[in-house]
Design a protein around this motif. Structure first.
Motif, PDB file in Angstrom:
ATOM      1  N   PHE A  38       0.825  -1.211   0.000  1.00 55.56           N
ATOM      2  CA  PHE A  38       0.000   0.000   0.000  1.00 55.56           C
ATOM      3  C   PHE A  38       0.858   1.261   0.000  1.00 55.56           C
ATOM      4  O   PHE A  38       0.513   2.267  -0.620  1.00 55.56           O
ATOM      5  CB  PHE A  38      -0.936   0.002   1.221  1.00 55.56           C
ATOM      6  CG  PHE A  38      -1.661   1.306   1.419  1.00 55.56           C
ATOM      7  CD1 PHE A  38      -2.741   1.649   0.623  1.00 55.56           C
ATOM      8  CD2 PHE A  38      -1.239   2.216   2.382  1.00 55.56           C
ATOM      9  CE1 PHE A  38      -3.407   2.870   0.792  1.00 55.56           C
ATOM     10  CE2 PHE A  38      -1.880   3.432   2.550  1.00 55.56           C
ATOM     11  CZ  PHE A  38      -2.970   3.756   1.764  1.00 55.56           C
ATOM     12  N   GLN A  39       1.992   1.198   0.676  1.00 52.15           N
ATOM     13  CA  GLN A  39       2.857   2.369   0.782  1.00 52.15           C
ATOM     14  C   GLN A  39       3.386   2.809  -0.575  1.00 52.15           C
ATOM     15  O   GLN A  39       3.672   3.996  -0.784  1.00 52.15           O
ATOM     16  CB  GLN A  39       4.012   2.078   1.734  1.00 52.15           C
ATOM     17  CG  GLN A  39       3.556   1.788   3.163  1.00 52.15           C
ATOM     18  CD  GLN A  39       4.700   1.305   4.044  1.00 52.15           C
ATOM     19  OE1 GLN A  39       5.837   1.197   3.594  1.00 52.15           O
ATOM     20  NE2 GLN A  39       4.403   1.006   5.298  1.00 52.15           N
TER      21      GLN A  39
ATOM     22  N   GLN B 126      -5.560  -0.624  -1.563  1.00 52.91           N
ATOM     23  CA  GLN B 126      -6.050  -0.799  -0.206  1.00 52.91           C
ATOM     24  C   GLN B 126      -6.336  -2.267   0.105  1.00 52.91           C
ATOM     25  O   GLN B 126      -6.715  -3.049  -0.768  1.00 52.91           O
ATOM     26  CB  GLN B 126      -7.318   0.023   0.015  1.00 52.91           C
ATOM     27  CG  GLN B 126      -7.082   1.527  -0.130  1.00 52.91           C
ATOM     28  CD  GLN B 126      -8.288   2.326   0.295  1.00 52.91           C
ATOM     29  OE1 GLN B 126      -8.760   2.203   1.420  1.00 52.91           O
ATOM     30  NE2 GLN B 126      -8.802   3.136  -0.624  1.00 52.91           N
ATOM     31  N   THR B 127      -6.149  -2.598   1.380  1.00 54.60           N
ATOM     32  CA  THR B 127      -6.485  -3.926   1.894  1.00 54.60           C
ATOM     33  C   THR B 127      -7.434  -3.766   3.066  1.00 54.60           C
ATOM     34  O   THR B 127      -7.167  -2.992   3.987  1.00 54.60           O
ATOM     35  CB  THR B 127      -5.225  -4.676   2.356  1.00 54.60           C
ATOM     36  OG1 THR B 127      -4.371  -4.894   1.220  1.00 54.60           O
ATOM     37  CG2 THR B 127      -5.587  -6.024   2.967  1.00 54.60           C
ATOM     38  N   LEU B 128      -8.546  -4.476   3.006  1.00 57.87           N
ATOM     39  CA  LEU B 128      -9.508  -4.496   4.100  1.00 57.87           C
ATOM     40  C   LEU B 128      -9.433  -5.856   4.773  1.00 57.87           C
ATOM     41  O   LEU B 128      -9.585  -6.894   4.109  1.00 57.87           O
ATOM     42  CB  LEU B 128     -10.935  -4.245   3.599  1.00 57.87           C
ATOM     43  CG  LEU B 128     -11.343  -2.775   3.360  1.00 57.87           C
ATOM     44  CD1 LEU B 128     -10.540  -2.163   2.222  1.00 57.87           C
ATOM     45  CD2 LEU B 128     -12.839  -2.680   3.067  1.00 57.87           C
TER      46      LEU B 128
ATOM     47  N   SER C 279      -6.122  -9.182  19.887  1.00 56.50           N
ATOM     48  CA  SER C 279      -4.862  -9.837  19.517  1.00 56.50           C
ATOM     49  C   SER C 279      -4.541  -9.607  18.045  1.00 56.50           C
ATOM     50  O   SER C 279      -3.392  -9.333  17.680  1.00 56.50           O
ATOM     51  CB  SER C 279      -4.958 -11.339  19.812  1.00 56.50           C
ATOM     52  OG  SER C 279      -5.110 -11.576  21.191  1.00 56.50           O
ATOM     53  N   ILE C 280      -5.554  -9.692  17.193  1.00 57.74           N
ATOM     54  CA  ILE C 280      -5.347  -9.478  15.757  1.00 57.74           C
ATOM     55  C   ILE C 280      -4.965  -8.024  15.496  1.00 57.74           C
ATOM     56  O   ILE C 280      -4.114  -7.730  14.638  1.00 57.74           O
ATOM     57  CB  ILE C 280      -6.599  -9.888  14.963  1.00 57.74           C
ATOM     58  CG1 ILE C 280      -6.790 -11.419  15.037  1.00 57.74           C
ATOM     59  CG2 ILE C 280      -6.507  -9.435  13.507  1.00 57.74           C
ATOM     60  CD1 ILE C 280      -8.063 -11.924  14.399  1.00 57.74           C
ATOM     61  N   ALA C 281      -5.564  -7.112  16.247  1.00 62.60           N
ATOM     62  CA  ALA C 281      -5.216  -5.696  16.100  1.00 62.60           C
ATOM     63  C   ALA C 281      -3.757  -5.449  16.434  1.00 62.60           C
ATOM     64  O   ALA C 281      -3.089  -4.620  15.804  1.00 62.60           O
ATOM     65  CB  ALA C 281      -6.115  -4.845  16.988  1.00 62.60           C
ATOM     66  N   HIS C 282      -3.220  -6.191  17.397  1.00 62.21           N
ATOM     67  CA  HIS C 282      -1.808  -6.072  17.752  1.00 62.21           C
ATOM     68  C   HIS C 282      -0.915  -6.697  16.678  1.00 62.21           C
ATOM     69  O   HIS C 282       0.198  -6.237  16.448  1.00 62.21           O
ATOM     70  CB  HIS C 282      -1.552  -6.733  19.099  1.00 62.21           C
ATOM     71  CG  HIS C 282      -2.071  -5.922  20.250  1.00 62.21           C
ATOM     72  ND1 HIS C 282      -1.851  -6.267  21.561  1.00 62.21           N
ATOM     73  CD2 HIS C 282      -2.803  -4.795  20.287  1.00 62.21           C
ATOM     74  CE1 HIS C 282      -2.416  -5.366  22.357  1.00 62.21           C
ATOM     75  NE2 HIS C 282      -3.014  -4.470  21.604  1.00 62.21           N
ATOM     76  N   GLN C 283      -1.430  -7.767  16.055  1.00 62.41           N
ATOM     77  CA  GLN C 283      -0.644  -8.412  15.007  1.00 62.41           C
ATOM     78  C   GLN C 283      -0.487  -7.502  13.785  1.00 62.41           C
ATOM     79  O   GLN C 283       0.587  -7.424  13.191  1.00 62.41           O
ATOM     80  CB  GLN C 283      -1.319  -9.726  14.572  1.00 62.41           C
ATOM     81  CG  GLN C 283      -1.151 -10.884  15.538  1.00 62.41           C
ATOM     82  CD  GLN C 283      -1.789 -12.152  15.002  1.00 62.41           C
ATOM     83  OE1 GLN C 283      -3.024 -12.242  14.899  1.00 62.41           O
ATOM     84  NE2 GLN C 283      -0.964 -13.123  14.654  1.00 62.41           N
TER      85      GLN C 283
ATOM     86  N   ASP D  54      -1.577  -1.706  11.506  1.00 61.66           N
ATOM     87  CA  ASP D  54      -1.836  -0.742  10.434  1.00 61.66           C
ATOM     88  C   ASP D  54      -3.188  -0.941   9.756  1.00 61.66           C
ATOM     89  O   ASP D  54      -3.538  -0.168   8.856  1.00 61.66           O
ATOM     90  CB  ASP D  54      -0.723  -0.822   9.388  1.00 61.66           C
ATOM     91  CG  ASP D  54       0.626  -0.412   9.951  1.00 61.66           C
ATOM     92  OD1 ASP D  54       0.687   0.640  10.592  1.00 61.66           O
ATOM     93  OD2 ASP D  54       1.603  -1.152   9.767  1.00 61.66           O
ATOM     94  N   LEU D  55      -3.920  -1.979  10.128  1.00 65.11           N
ATOM     95  CA  LEU D  55      -5.226  -2.247   9.533  1.00 65.11           C
ATOM     96  C   LEU D  55      -6.299  -2.279  10.615  1.00 65.11           C
ATOM     97  O   LEU D  55      -6.089  -2.872  11.678  1.00 65.11           O
ATOM     98  CB  LEU D  55      -5.228  -3.588   8.785  1.00 65.11           C
ATOM     99  CG  LEU D  55      -4.416  -3.675   7.495  1.00 65.11           C
ATOM    100  CD1 LEU D  55      -4.508  -5.077   6.918  1.00 65.11           C
ATOM    101  CD2 LEU D  55      -4.898  -2.656   6.471  1.00 65.11           C
TER     102      LEU D  55
END
Length: 419
Positions: free
Chosen positions: A138-139, A144-146, A167-171, A174-175
């Motif tokens: 993306f950079q 975009q990735t959802l 936990s997934i948010a920590h992994q 950036d999403l």
């Protein structure tokens, strides 16, 4: 630009930067694609990809089953959007399925819809690695990735659900993951329960997709410019590197020849100096007096003088041969070799079999014409040596590479003009 011309242009570029095959495939897609944005749905087998797609589209277009069904790219055009359901990312998929998935993710997709079943817990290593690659992409590309967490209806314990989401948010910090339930959405639609539809998360996902779709034209233009810029920089740098290497090898080539020529002059000068005592005689040259029958087996003055000439000549040959060996001249070229290996030397090829008399030594080493001949012919065999020919071959390869680079630059400019 038609497809045949495009392929020829691409091949010219790939000849120089073969690692850009994926980028050129993507560029082909951007240049020749229609107006439809492409959304690729990716994820592991049985994580609810096809069911989610059906809910987003509003029709049961994609096959839903409890066994692995999506073995190739399934595509559907809906409301001016192309939807791709790629094969699962499971470790045991066949190579052809991997190719389909790779093509869908990296070549065709404008938007990636990454699906992960919440009931599976955190992202596994394969999912985590791919998502990191997509975030990094993306950079540069602005694609975009959802990240969509599906099947939340199968997690009755809300605390466990919240823990997994965190936990997934920590992994993947950036999403922002969107949690959805296709089942709840379908039930809400069929039973006319707007609250159930709202809680399904599908509406929020649809809104996120609408925004992402609106960004596709701008992202495509940015990506095209970035791809051209990156490839042009790589080709230009390759040209600089090859020209630098060419210059370095040419300097080496020139220095080697200069060292050989100057060294040979010094050797020939030394030979002249060493020969002066042998050639500087007064009176009759006894070496020219032939042996008679009576003196055939006697150690005559003539024999002694001829021996001195031979020894002096041998020493001269040793000096010249040492110079040749130091500069890599160790034998004749293959096309000049004979069955008599003792004759397959550069010394024999240039000087002949033997020198018997003082006049021969004088002619060889003290006349300008012969000296120039020796320098010319020894230089010829120097240029025929393995090291020198390898250097020439390297320079020829660089010359071809620079020619290919020039063609690649022209081809890339043609692609830019075609956009």
């Amino acid at each position: 630009m038609d497809m045949q011309n495009f392929d020829g242009v691409v091949n010219a570029i790939l000849a120089v930067i073969p690692n850009r095959e994926t980028d050129l495939a993507r560029l082909r897609r951007l240049i020749m694609a229609g107006t439809y944005p492409t959304i690729t749905v990716i994820g592991k087998y049985n994580h609810g990809k096809s069911r989610l797609l059906n809910e987003l589209i509003g029709h049961d277009i994609f096959s839903v089953a409890d066994k692995r069904e999506t073995l190739h790219l399934a595509e559907h055009i809906h409301q001016n959007v192309s939807w791709l359901d790629a094969p699962g990312l499971d470790a045991d998929v066949a190579a052809v399925d991997d190719d389909y998935a790779f093509n869908a993710i990296w070549t065709q997709a404008d938007i990636r819809l990454f699906v992960h079943s919440i009931r599976e817990g955190e992202l596994d290593a394969i999912e985590h690695q791919l998502l990191q690659q997509l975030v990094h992409d993306f950079q540069s590309s602005r694609r975009q990735t959802l990240l969509v967490l599906t099947q939340i209806d199968q997690m009755p314990d809300q605390q466990v659900l919240a823990h997994i989401q965190q936990s997934i948010a920590h992994q993947i910090p950036d999403l922002n993951a969107l949690s959805v339930s296709a089942t709840r959405h379908r039930q809400g639609i069929e039973k006319s329960k707007p609250l159930l539809v709202e809680k399904s998360g599908i509406v929020a996902l649809q809104q996120a997709l609408e925004f992402a779709i609106s960004q596709v034209p701008t992202a495509r233009e940015h990506e095209k410019l970035q791809l051209f810029k990156d490839m042009q920089q790589q080709i230009n740098q390759l040209k600089v590197d090859q020209e630098h290497l060419q210059q370095k090898l040419q300097q080496t080539q020139q220095q080697q020849r200069q060292d050989f020529d100057e060294g040979l002059i010094k050797v020939l000068d030394k030979i002249r100096e060493d020969l002066h005592p042998i050639l500087d005689i007064s009176g009759q040259d006894e070496a020219l007096v032939p042996d008679s029958f009576a003196t055939m087996f006697k150690n005559t003055v003539g024999k002694q003088q001829r021996a001195k000439v031979q020894i002096a000549y041998s020493r001269a040959c040793i000096d010249m041969n040492s110079h040749l060996i130091r500069h890599g001249v160790v034998g004749l070229p293959e096309d000049q070799q004979t069955r008599v290996k003792s004759l397959d030397t550069v010394i024999v090829a240039v000087l002949g079999i033997s020198v018997k008399f003082r006049e021969h030594l004088h002619t060889l080493f003290f006349t300008d014409a012969e000296r120039q001949r020796l320098q010319r012919e020894f230089a010829f065999y120097f240029e025929k040596s393995a090291g020198r020919e390898a250097l020439v071959e390297q320079l020829n390869k660089i010359e071809k590479q620079l020619h290919d680079i020039a063609q690649a630059q022209t081809a890339l400019k043609m692609l830019e003009d075609a956009v």
